[in-house]
Design an enzyme around this catalytic site. Structure first.
Site, PDB file in Angstrom:
ATOM      1  N   ASN A 199       0.629  -1.487  -0.183  1.00  0.00           N
ATOM      2  CA  ASN A 199       0.145  -0.082  -0.499  1.00  0.00           C
ATOM      3  C   ASN A 199       0.905   1.209   0.000  1.00  0.00           C
ATOM      4  O   ASN A 199       2.317   0.953   0.380  1.00  0.00           O
ATOM      5  CB  ASN A 199      -0.381  -0.243   1.300  1.00  0.00           C
ATOM      6  CG  ASN A 199      -1.682  -0.979   1.027  1.00  0.00           C
ATOM      7  OD1 ASN A 199      -3.023  -1.109   0.172  1.00  0.00           O
ATOM      8  ND2 ASN A 199      -2.364  -1.847   2.159  1.00  0.00           N
TER       9      ASN A 199
ATOM     10  N   HIS B  56      -6.984  -8.111   0.184  1.00  0.00           N
ATOM     11  CA  HIS B  56      -7.703  -9.117   0.489  1.00  0.00           C
ATOM     12  C   HIS B  56      -9.400  -8.458   1.434  1.00  0.00           C
ATOM     13  O   HIS B  56     -10.160  -8.453   2.381  1.00  0.00           O
ATOM     14  CB  HIS B  56      -7.318  -9.546   1.473  1.00  0.00           C
ATOM     15  CG  HIS B  56      -6.465  -9.469   2.517  1.00  0.00           C
ATOM     16  ND1 HIS B  56      -5.540  -9.859   3.380  1.00  0.00           N
ATOM     17  CD2 HIS B  56      -6.722  -8.106   3.504  1.00  0.00           C
ATOM     18  CE1 HIS B  56      -4.870  -9.944   4.461  1.00  0.00           C
ATOM     19  NE2 HIS B  56      -5.745  -8.348   4.260  1.00  0.00           N
TER      20      HIS B  56
ATOM     21  N   HIS C  86      -9.451  -0.398  -1.833  1.00  0.00           N
ATOM     22  CA  HIS C  86     -10.075   0.383  -0.077  1.00  0.00           C
ATOM     23  C   HIS C  86     -11.115   1.085   0.260  1.00  0.00           C
ATOM     24  O   HIS C  86     -11.610   1.492   0.839  1.00  0.00           O
ATOM     25  CB  HIS C  86      -8.597   0.992   0.464  1.00  0.00           C
ATOM     26  CG  HIS C  86      -7.682   0.449   0.806  1.00  0.00           C
ATOM     27  ND1 HIS C  86      -6.401   0.268   1.623  1.00  0.00           N
ATOM     28  CD2 HIS C  86      -7.837  -1.357   1.353  1.00  0.00           C
ATOM     29  CE1 HIS C  86      -5.797  -0.440   1.872  1.00  0.00           C
ATOM     30  NE2 HIS C  86      -6.982  -1.531   1.597  1.00  0.00           N
TER      31      HIS C  86
END
Length: 464
Positions: A155, A178, A214
């Protein structure tokens, strides 16, 4: 011919091979797997950590169900990459101490962050550290493994997956996350509750994913061919006020305290926009102004995970890793929730796999610009990673997603082109920063750059 002779040979280069999370998870998955005969090369700037993991990998391999994977710690990135079939990237851009500053400095200016690694001031500065690192890795892949399939686990996912494609346009790379597993677990829980038995797991649930990493949503949910959207909507309405506690299986109470949520943010986004949110609340909240959710995380059922917890957790994992290496405890070949093994098998000619990944937009999201990194489902097969058309978000939600995607694209260009003048205006536009007075935003940006200057390349140190 025995089972081991039928395995698919694969050479995997793991960049960040000293990892205490993803690397050891891959080892357990390979030990559980019956389809791959893997040679894993571990590279890390902390060579001792890579050597430790090579020993742990060998212990996992000794307990494997089929032909054992082999593990080697490499002293150079080039050595690890040379001729690799698959490259996995899992690095920490900087240190937890740097991440602590990403959280603490904005907090002093009234900006709380639950994670601080994707958007907001923390995600922005983390990207400044990480983009040059991923650019270097992309150039090395181009030189030593140009035909490899490349999985990025680091990230900020969208910006860094974009970096790989910008530096090496022919790269066969995707970003793996995930977070969407959370809503799939919810649906499996709902179905098991209805059935009165544990019949389903998250792998049984199919969802159509739209958004950016996200900040993802789903507009279709299937289980055994049954449309689960009405059932899920009923579940959300029933828990809109109280929430529904969710933690990851196998995690302890301490983990639940800092990472568990009640899904109240996701449920409220469903109320507002009419579509289920797929990511966890701690990430979702950071894409929206502080006044919406981050102003009162307790009310919304999530925590602002302190970096000191991450430091303690790392120390515990290091102790366990050393015990594994020394043989004081036995490795457990417990299959993780990740899909990387299935993806690799499919790419090398095994059974096709469909899952959500981050890729450049080639029309799979019609309401976002071409080329921007989006998260949708994709098909993994011998032909590569091919995105599936996901459709459109509502106009109101698409505008919010587009705003972040455009800023991520512009940040990537600014760093790669050393356009210092573009950085502060982009930082200033983030919804978490926008309410600040200009002078406060400038001071915060200057303090954050100064705190992370030791990790930045020379060309970015004067950006303040």
């Amino acid at each position: 011919m025995d089972d081991s002779d039928q395995k698919i040979p694969v050479s995997i280069a793991f960049v960040g091979g000293g990892s205490l999370n993803w690397a050891t998870g891959l080892m357990a998955d390979l030990a559980h797997d019956r389809q791959l005969a893997a040679e894993v090369r571990l590279y890390d700037i902390d060579h001792a950590a890579a050597c430790r993991n090579a020993e742990i990998g060998s212990r996992h391999a000794a307990a494997s169900r089929g032909r054992a994977a082999t593990y080697t710690a490499c002293e150079s990135l080039a050595e690890a990459l040379e001729g690799a079939d698959v490259v996995v990237i899992s690095i920490l851009p900087g240190s937890f101490e740097d991440m602590a500053q990403d959280i603490a400095i904005p907090a002093a200016f009234g900006i709380p962050q639950a994670v601080g690694d994707t958007v907001g001031p923390g995600g922005f500065v983390r990207a400044l550290r990480a983009i040059p690192m991923l650019a270097e890795i992309a150039r090395a892949i181009r030189a030593h493994a140009p035909n490899a399939f490349v999985c990025n686990l680091t990230n900020p996912m969208s910006v860094l997956t974009g970096t790989l494609h910008a530096v090496f346009p022919d790269i066969r790379a995707w970003g793996e996350c995930h977070e969407v597993t959370k809503i799939r677990r919810q649906v499996a829980h709902i179905a098991n509750t209805q059935a009165g038995a544990e019949r389903y797991g998250h792998r049984d649930v199919e969802v159509n994913v739209l958004g950016i990493n996200h900040f993802t949503f789903v507009n279709r949910i299937l289980l055994d061919g049954r449309d689960m959207m009405p059932t899920y909507e009923e579940f959300v309405r029933a828990h809109m006020q109280s929430g529904w506690a969710q933690t990851e299986p196998g995690k302890d109470a301490d983990y639940a305290t800092y990472f568990g949520t009640r899904n109240l943010v996701a449920f409220d986004l469903f109320r507002r926009f009419g579509i289920p949110a797929a990511a966890g609340d701690r990430h979702l909240a950071e894409f929206l102004p502080v006044a919406e959710y981050l102003h009162d995380p307790e009310q919304w059922g999530f925590t602002l995970t302190p970096v000191d917890y991450r430091v303690r957790d790392r120390a515990q994992k290091q102790q366990r890793a050393e015990a594994l290496r020394a043989g004081d405890i036995a490795p457990e070949a417990v299959r993780s929730d990740e899909a990387l093994i299935e993806q690799i098998v499919a790419l090398l000619g095994g059974e096709m796999h469909i899952g959500n990944v981050n890729l450049p937009n080639r029309g799979q999201m019609t309401d976002l610009p071409e080329g921007t990194i989006v998260e949708t489902n994709a098909v993994f097969s011998r032909r590569g990673v091919e995105p599936i058309c996901a459709g459109r978000l509502s106009q109101a939600l698409a505008a919010r997603v587009r705003d972040h995607a455009a800023r991520q694209d512009a940040l990537l260009r600014a760093v790669l082109e050393c356009d210092h003048a573009a950085l502060f205006p982009l930082f200033r536009e983030d919804p978490l920063v926008a309410p600040l007075p200009d002078s406060a935003a400038r001071e915060m940006f200057a303090q954050m750059l100064a705190a992370t200057a030791h990790v930045l390349p020379d060309e970015l140190k004067g950006a303040a």
